[in-house]
Motif scaffolding. Structure first.
Motif, PDB file in Angstrom:
ATOM      1  N   PHE A 343       0.819  -1.206   0.000  1.00  0.00           N
ATOM      2  CA  PHE A 343       0.000   0.000   0.000  1.00  0.00           C
ATOM      3  C   PHE A 343       0.857   1.262   0.000  1.00  0.00           C
ATOM      4  O   PHE A 343       0.342   2.370  -0.147  1.00  0.00           O
ATOM      5  N   TYR A 344       2.178   1.104   0.148  1.00  0.00           N
ATOM      6  CA  TYR A 344       3.079   2.241  -0.030  1.00  0.00           C
ATOM      7  C   TYR A 344       3.402   2.484  -1.504  1.00  0.00           C
ATOM      8  O   TYR A 344       3.992   3.514  -1.841  1.00  0.00           O
ATOM      9  N   GLY A 345       3.050   1.530  -2.366  1.00  0.00           N
ATOM     10  CA  GLY A 345       3.387   1.619  -3.776  1.00  0.00           C
ATOM     11  C   GLY A 345       4.563   0.728  -4.106  1.00  0.00           C
ATOM     12  O   GLY A 345       5.182   0.117  -3.227  1.00  0.00           O
ATOM     13  N   GLU A 346       4.911   0.644  -5.391  1.00  0.00           N
ATOM     14  CA  GLU A 346       6.073  -0.150  -5.783  1.00  0.00           C
ATOM     15  C   GLU A 346       7.359   0.511  -5.285  1.00  0.00           C
ATOM     16  O   GLU A 346       8.263  -0.162  -4.793  1.00  0.00           O
ATOM     17  N   THR A 347       7.474   1.800  -5.455  1.00  0.00           N
ATOM     18  CA  THR A 347       8.582   2.550  -4.870  1.00  0.00           C
ATOM     19  C   THR A 347       7.985   3.619  -3.965  1.00  0.00           C
ATOM     20  O   THR A 347       6.838   4.035  -4.134  1.00  0.00           O
ATOM     21  N   TRP A 348       8.750   4.053  -2.983  1.00  0.00           N
ATOM     22  CA  TRP A 348       8.261   5.036  -2.019  1.00  0.00           C
ATOM     23  C   TRP A 348       9.439   5.895  -1.566  1.00  0.00           C
ATOM     24  O   TRP A 348      10.611   5.535  -1.731  1.00  0.00           O
ATOM     25  N   ASP A 349       9.112   7.056  -1.025  1.00  0.00           N
ATOM     26  CA  ASP A 349      10.119   8.034  -0.632  1.00  0.00           C
ATOM     27  C   ASP A 349      10.234   8.114   0.886  1.00  0.00           C
ATOM     28  O   ASP A 349       9.223   8.120   1.601  1.00  0.00           O
ATOM     29  N   VAL A 350      11.463   8.136   1.373  1.00  0.00           N
ATOM     30  CA  VAL A 350      11.735   8.306   2.793  1.00  0.00           C
ATOM     31  C   VAL A 350      12.312   9.707   2.976  1.00  0.00           C
ATOM     32  O   VAL A 350      13.444   9.975   2.588  1.00  0.00           O
ATOM     33  N   LYS A 351      11.510  10.589   3.536  1.00  0.00           N
ATOM     34  CA  LYS A 351      11.945  11.961   3.764  1.00  0.00           C
ATOM     35  C   LYS A 351      11.133  12.537   4.917  1.00  0.00           C
ATOM     36  O   LYS A 351      10.050  12.041   5.239  1.00  0.00           O
ATOM     37  N   SER A 352      11.677  13.539   5.506  1.00  0.00           N
ATOM     38  CA  SER A 352      11.018  14.154   6.660  1.00  0.00           C
ATOM     39  C   SER A 352       9.875  15.051   6.179  1.00  0.00           C
ATOM     40  O   SER A 352      10.079  15.950   5.368  1.00  0.00           O
ATOM     41  N   VAL A 353       8.666  14.739   6.679  1.00  0.00           N
ATOM     42  CA  VAL A 353       7.500  15.550   6.327  1.00  0.00           C
ATOM     43  C   VAL A 353       6.733  15.867   7.615  1.00  0.00           C
ATOM     44  O   VAL A 353       6.806  15.125   8.603  1.00  0.00           O
ATOM     45  N   LYS A 354       6.004  16.957   7.595  1.00  0.00           N
ATOM     46  CA  LYS A 354       5.203  17.329   8.751  1.00  0.00           C
ATOM     47  C   LYS A 354       3.959  16.441   8.820  1.00  0.00           C
ATOM     48  O   LYS A 354       3.428  16.019   7.796  1.00  0.00           O
ATOM     49  N   GLN A 355       3.486  16.170  10.030  1.00  0.00           N
ATOM     50  CA  GLN A 355       2.320  15.319  10.260  1.00  0.00           C
ATOM     51  C   GLN A 355       2.494  13.961   9.572  1.00  0.00           C
ATOM     52  O   GLN A 355       1.620  13.458   8.878  1.00  0.00           O
TER      53      GLN A 355
END
Length: 580
Positions: A343-355
């Motif tokens: 459910f994150y997708g085939e690829t996903w991004d790891v980065k700092s986001v608010k909330q």
């Protein structure tokens, strides 16, 4: 696997629709095939017919082609020549295709006579293999079989292939012995392992028989020792019944594979599937880092490093483009196989986001963990590609949980095998929950499915332990014992001697075993303006200062590719060895 008739008689009968008048008044032709020098050929001369009857029969039965003139003989020497032969009035014989060839794996022409031509029929005799093939030549003295020990109790016959390898025939099973180790193979399982075209489709390589077929068709087999003329392999020839026109040839290596469940593993996976545990010092001595420009040519070595040590780093992978569809992560992993979708997708991004909906998407310290343990089948492998790293901190570190598990005292190890921890994800319109033992019950370095399960941030609330006791004090002490065992494991995981750490540079792509190697990173923060100027760090508006792109792979994807590459390398070595 083929039907092999041992009878030396080949009856050639005309098709009913093509019978001529000459065939109605003359007996059918009986052609008897014997080896030259056989005494039987003198005792039973071949019946002869008038030439005209033979020609009419041959043409009428559509076995011969139109006549071809015989060539004129050439001189044998300066003064001697053969007389010119007259062209034959009979057509030249040309063999037609065998209509039954598709039913067999081997034909009689594919097999050579062996020293032991005994045919054994434990049940009802099979006529097609009942008569032994005559031995036409006595083997040289140096090649004669030495005296062998008496056959095992209850065996009807023993076929000896080598001094350390034999097959004993019993009423409804055989025993295969190799270097003193004996295993039983029932005739039903033997039939079920037939790979002839009628039992396994040549195109799909899938079975076309069932267990019911194996039981019903394996009641009255006949056995004979045979040798394949083209491969040189000795084996067991099994004729299942004369009515079915079905026989199977089992080379001895196939019998060995049927007797040893790990035989195929050793052929296709050893040694690249045998894991080696590591600590902080030993990992650096492996081939941990591979340049991106060598990735494709060194794919086998990359996958071996990934499987054996559980982690590999590809250096210098381009960091652009960054989109999910065109990113270099997808292209690099595509060399191995299909990406697992979640459910994150085939690829996903790891980065700092608010909330953030996940602790990984923050700048906080992220302790040792594994991903997606709230799945019943978490992904086996994970890949992370560093696109941007222009922050302070954010050091990555990894621990081989298998090494820690092996170093545990036996009582603690067994406790963690029996204790299950629940994991949960209840956020962003998703609810997933599952329990895993801390150490898998069938844990061993040789088992590719062995796993350690550890992800503290996603632990679910714990319920009561299942204990068959009504003593509250005993139950409380048992709960405390379990908690202490888990805490002891956590303390050991934090031991610096197990930790390998480094700061990922832009372009680093790390792949690791998500069911074995724990990963973590320290907290990070953006650089100040003075630090960016001093270090010549440029920021791109709208981009995160620390950005990883990740994906997952199932274990079968990596193991499949690794086994295929190993087999291809083995084939190349065999061809090279043969040419030299």
């Amino acid at each position: 696997m083929a039907h092999i008739g041992s009878s030396s008689l080949l009856r050639v009968l005309p098709h009913p629709s093509r019978c001529t008048s000459s065939l109605t008044t003359n007996p059918p032709i009986l052609q008897t095939r014997y080896q030259s020098g056989s005494s039987e050929s003198r005792l039973h001369p071949r019946p002869r017919l008038p030439r005209s009857d033979i020609a009419s029969f041959a043409v009428g039965s559509d076995l011969l082609t139109p006549p071809i003139k015989a060539p004129v003989s050439r001189p044998l020497g300066p003064d001697t020549t053969r007389p010119v032969s007259r062209p034959s009035s009979l057509p030249r014989p040309v063999l037609k295709a065998n209509p039954y060839a598709g039913n067999y794996t081997v034909t009689e022409a594919d097999l050579e006579d062996t020293e032991d031509n005994t045919v054994v029929s434990p049940g009802q005799p099979s006529p097609s293999l009942r008569a032994p093939i005559p031995q036409h030549r006595r083997p040289p003295f140096g090649q004669r079989r030495p005296h062998v020990a008496a056959k095992p109790s209850g065996a009807q016959h023993v076929f000896h292939f080598t001094p350390v390898e034999s097959v004993s025939i019993h009423s409804d099973y055989i025993t295969y012995t190799h270097e003193g180790e004996t295993s039983v193979i029932s005739t039903t399982r033997l039939y079920d392992n037939c790979t002839c075209p009628r039992c396994r489709d040549k195109s799909t390589k899938q079975k076309s028989t069932t267990a019911l077929d194996a039981i019903s068709a394996s009641a009255n087999p006949s056995f004979r020792k045979a040798r394949h003329k083209h491969t040189g392999k000795h084996g067991l020839l099994v004729d299942w019944s004369p009515e079915s026109r079905h026989a199977s040839f089992f080379p001895t290596w196939v019998l060995r594979a049927m007797s040893d469940p790990l035989h195929a593993e050793r052929i296709y996976r050893t040694p690249s599937f045998l894991r080696q545990t590591w600590g902080a010092e030993t990992l650096s001595h492996s081939r941990l880092r591979v340049p991106f420009n060598e990735m494709q040519s060194s794919l086998l070595q990359v996958l071996e490093q990934l499987q054996v040590y559980g982690i590999v780093v590809i250096e210098g992978v381009p960091t652009n483009p960054t989109s999910d569809q065109d990113c270099m992560l997808r292209k690099v992993v595509g060399l191995i196989g299909e990406i697992r979708n979640t459910f994150y997708g085939e690829t996903w991004d790891v980065k700092s986001v608010k909330q953030s909906k996940n602790v990984a998407y923050t700048d906080q310290d992220l302790g040792l963990h594994m991903d997606l343990l709230y799945f019943s089948s978490p992904p086996r492998f994970q890949a992370l590609h560093c696109l941007r790293n222009r922050v302070n901190g954010g050091m990555s570190y990894f621990v081989d949980s298998f090494r820690v598990a092996i170093d545990l005292p036996a009582p603690l190890f067994e406790t963690l095998q029996h204790h299950r921890i629940g994991y949960i994800y209840d956020n962003d319109n998703h609810f997933l929950r599952y329990q895993h033992p801390v150490i898998s019950p069938q844990f061993s370095l040789a088992n590719p499915h062995s796993a350690v399960n550890w992800s503290p941030p996603f632990r679910a609330g714990t319920g009561p332990l299942a204990m068959p006791t009504k003593d509250p004090a005993l139950a409380a002490r048992e709960e405390l014992r379990i908690y202490r065992a888990v805490a002891d494991f956590e303390r050991r995981l934090a031991d610096p001697r197990y930790r390998y750490q480094f700061t990922m540079r832009e372009g680093d792509l790390v792949m690791f075993d998500n069911r074995r190697v724990l990963h973590a990173r320290t907290a990070f923060s953006d650089k100040t303006e003075e630090e960016r100027e001093r270090e010549s760090v440029e920021l791109v508006e709208g981009e995160p200062t620390r950005w990883l792109k990740g994906c997952y792979l199932d274990g079968e994807v990596v193991w499949d590719k690794l086994a295929v590459l190993q087999r291809q390398l083995s084939d190349v070595k065999k061809v090279t060895a043969g040419s030299t």
